[in-house]
Design an enzyme around this catalytic site. Structure first.
Site, PDB file in Angstrom:
ATOM      1  CB  CYS A   1       1.399  -3.688  -4.129  1.00  0.00           C
ATOM      2  SG  CYS A   1       2.721  -2.932  -5.122  1.00  0.00           S
TER       3      CYS A   1
ATOM      4  NE  ARG B   1      -2.374  -0.631   0.165  1.00  0.00           N
ATOM      5  CZ  ARG B   1      -1.318   0.657  -0.328  1.00  0.00           C
ATOM      6  NH1 ARG B   1      -1.994   1.267   0.893  1.00  0.00           N
ATOM      7  NH2 ARG B   1      -0.693   0.539  -1.260  1.00  0.00           N
TER       8      ARG B   1
ATOM      9  CD  GLU C   1      -2.189  -3.519  -2.037  1.00  0.00           C
ATOM     10  OE1 GLU C   1      -1.467  -3.772  -1.499  1.00  0.00           O
ATOM     11  OE2 GLU C   1      -2.774  -3.169  -3.388  1.00  0.00           O
TER      12      GLU C   1
HETATM   13  N1  EPU Z   1      12.251  -1.927  -4.690  1.00  0.00           N
HETATM   14  C1  EPU Z   1      13.486  -2.460  -4.675  1.00  0.00           C
HETATM   15  N2  EPU Z   1      12.934  -3.148  -5.916  1.00  0.00           N
HETATM   16  C2  EPU Z   1      11.633  -3.905  -6.495  1.00  0.00           C
HETATM   17  C3  EPU Z   1      10.214  -2.709  -5.515  1.00  0.00           C
HETATM   18  C4  EPU Z   1      11.022  -1.592  -4.758  1.00  0.00           C
HETATM   19  O1  EPU Z   1      14.211  -2.319  -4.451  1.00  0.00           O
HETATM   20  O2  EPU Z   1      11.357  -3.842  -7.317  1.00  0.00           O
HETATM   21  C5  EPU Z   1      12.922  -0.769  -3.306  1.00  0.00           C
HETATM   22  C6  EPU Z   1      12.691   0.167  -3.667  1.00  0.00           C
HETATM   23  O3  EPU Z   1      13.488   0.887  -4.708  1.00  0.00           O
HETATM   24  C7  EPU Z   1      12.581   0.926  -2.084  1.00  0.00           C
HETATM   25  C8  EPU Z   1      11.440  -0.206  -1.450  1.00  0.00           C
HETATM   26  O4  EPU Z   1      11.485  -1.088  -2.352  1.00  0.00           O
HETATM   27  O5  EPU Z   1      12.814   1.769  -1.916  1.00  0.00           O
HETATM   28  C9  EPU Z   1       9.920   0.780  -1.951  1.00  0.00           C
HETATM   29  O6  EPU Z   1       9.837   0.687  -2.922  1.00  0.00           O
HETATM   30  P1  EPU Z   1       8.144   1.823  -3.119  1.00  0.00           P
HETATM   31  O7  EPU Z   1       8.215   3.231  -3.460  1.00  0.00           O
HETATM   32  O8  EPU Z   1       8.213   1.284  -5.075  1.00  0.00           O
HETATM   33  O9  EPU Z   1       7.149   1.278  -2.476  1.00  0.00           O
HETATM   34  P2  EPU Z   1       6.655  -0.138  -1.996  1.00  0.00           P
HETATM   35  O10 EPU Z   1       6.454  -0.398  -0.859  1.00  0.00           O
HETATM   36  O11 EPU Z   1       6.738  -1.314  -3.081  1.00  0.00           O
HETATM   37  C10 EPU Z   1       4.338   1.118  -2.127  1.00  0.00           C
HETATM   38  C11 EPU Z   1       2.439   0.231  -2.355  1.00  0.00           C
HETATM   39  C12 EPU Z   1       2.529   0.654  -3.214  1.00  0.00           C
HETATM   40  C13 EPU Z   1       2.438   2.351  -3.905  1.00  0.00           C
HETATM   41  C14 EPU Z   1       4.241   2.580  -3.322  1.00  0.00           C
HETATM   42  C15 EPU Z   1       4.636   4.802  -3.331  1.00  0.00           C
HETATM   43  C16 EPU Z   1       1.778  -1.652  -0.991  1.00  0.00           C
HETATM   44  C17 EPU Z   1       2.112  -3.357  -1.404  1.00  0.00           C
HETATM   45  N3  EPU Z   1       2.691  -0.897  -2.064  1.00  0.00           N
HETATM   46  O12 EPU Z   1       4.874  -0.029  -2.492  1.00  0.00           O
HETATM   47  O13 EPU Z   1       0.603   0.633  -3.802  1.00  0.00           O
HETATM   48  O14 EPU Z   1       2.241   2.633  -4.753  1.00  0.00           O
HETATM   49  O15 EPU Z   1       4.496   2.584  -2.091  1.00  0.00           O
HETATM   50  O16 EPU Z   1       3.568   5.109  -2.053  1.00  0.00           O
HETATM   51  O17 EPU Z   1       1.849  -0.667  -0.017  1.00  0.00           O
HETATM   52  C18 EPU Z   1      -0.455  -1.048  -4.711  1.00  0.00           C
HETATM   53  O18 EPU Z   1      -1.373  -1.611  -3.088  1.00  0.00           O
HETATM   54  O19 EPU Z   1      -1.536  -2.026  -5.488  1.00  0.00           O
HETATM   55  C19 EPU Z   1       0.638  -0.299  -4.679  1.00  0.00           C
HETATM   56  C20 EPU Z   1       1.354  -0.485  -5.789  1.00  0.00           C
END
Ligand code: EPU
Length: 302
Positions: free
Chosen positions: A226, A177, A296
């Site tokens: 995010c 990012r 972000e």
């Molecule tokens: N989780 C929770 N509770 C929540 C959200 C997530 O427990 O409310 C847990 C999920 O169950 C999972 C872990 O946290 O075990 C990671 O969650 P997720 O797969 O949704 O990935 P993330 O790290 O929260 C990142 C990116 C997203 C992207 C997704 C999928 C960032 C800040 N976010 O989210 O990107 O879509 O992976 O690859 O890097 C964005 O950049 O705006 C964005 C949405």
């Protein structure tokens, strides 16, 4: 900010740039938040150096707007004007494995257009709203891929040299990012080199990513994706969720019940509400985990 100097207005017209006065940026951001200012719509990249010179000569503060999907804009009368590229037709031209894409092209449509011509690699980005220029600037990524991996060349306006330049992919650093572009560089176009894959195979990948996204993110609600970057080795969403903060609100700004790193505008949230919610959540996470979450979302406050 309202442009009133007649000489400036005439020069803008002569550059072929369209001015829209007193536009509410709430209509240009996915959060549907933002005050009012003048918007300059640029149809021709070649007018940019002259336009930027004009704005600098008259000390007119300005910002570049992409798709507005990762952006939190302040309330009220804004102290700067906004520049936006008009999307040309066509906005994507393919030559073999190379896709020449205008920065104003819609990211999702670009992914599907390339897919239909058997060019893949970007399946993960299918549900990411915004323009290709915005995705490029922040090196957008999802589901194990990031756009920077496919960049062969970027055409940009560089504020430092006041010129339109072309950079090779290996002259740019793409990190999580984050990119090495200067904040006042303006993305104009990109050449992507994409792997050949059959449309069917790409479609399968797109379906999987869409399902995952639908299951975990508040699609269809007003958000900027995010809010925080993930700290190394952790998930901001999981941390916020573990603290029981889903549903936490300031006015109509609310931590999503579906994904805790998405903050939604549940009605008529102001930037002030959203900023207060961001500060509150950052504070609570820092107290609990000793980790200071980094934004972000881009904030244009003053
Ligand atoms: N989780 C929770 N509770 C929540 C959200 C997530 O427990 O409310 C847990 C999920 O169950 C999972 C872990 O946290 O075990 C990671 O969650 P997720 O797969 O949704 O990935 P993330 O790290 O929260 C990142 C990116 C997203 C992207 C997704 C999928 C960032 C800040 N976010 O989210 O990107 O879509 O992976 O690859 O890097 C964005 O950049 O705006 C964005 C949405």
């Amino acid at each position: 900010m309202r442009l009133e100097d007649r000489q400036v207005l005439a020069a803008i017209v002569s550059l072929g740039v369209e001015r829209q006065a007193d536009v509410s940026l709430s209509g240009y951001t996915s959060l549907c938040i933002g005050g009012t200012t003048d918007l300059l719509r640029i149809k021709n990249h070649d007018s940019i150096p002259g336009l930027l010179q004009l704005l600098d000569d008259h000390k007119i503060p300005h910002k570049f707007l992409g798709g507005g999907s990762n952006l939190l804009v302040g309330d009220g009368k804004l102290p700067w004007i906004v520049l936006q590229l008009v999307r040309p037709e066509p906005d994507v031209v393919l030559k073999g494995k190379l896709a020449h894409v205008d920065a104003a092209a819609d990211l999702g449509r670009t992914v599907t257009f390339c897919a239909k011509h058997d060019l893949g690699g970007m399946e993960g980005l299918i549900g990411v709203p915004g323009t290709v220029g915005g995705a490029l600037r922040m090196n957008a990524g999802a589901y194990g891929m990031q756009i920077g991996s496919y960049v062969r060349e970027v055409k940009l306006y560089r504020a430092a040299t006041r010129k339109i330049e072309t950079l090779r992919g290996d002259q740019i650093s793409f990190e999580y990012r984050h990119t090495s572009f200067a904040p006042d560089d303006m993305m104009l176009a990109v050449t992507l080199e994409l792997p050949s894959k059959s449309y069917q195979e790409i479609l399968q990948g797109i379906r999987i990513c869409n399902e995952k996204r639908r299951a975990s993110q508040p699609l269809g609600q007003k958000s900027a994706g995010c809010i925080f970057k993930n700290p190394p080795g952790a998930s901001a969403g999981r941390m916020i969720d573990e603290l029981g903060l889903k549903g936490l609100s300031v006015g109509d700004a609310r931590v999503s019940d579906r994904h805790a790193n998405f903050f939604v505008n549940a009605g008529k949230a102001s930037a002030k509400d959203m900023l207060a919610l961001i500060a509150d959540v950052r504070d609570r996470v820092e107290k609990a985990y000793r980790v200071k979450l980094e934004n972000e979302v881009i904030v244009w406050h003053e």
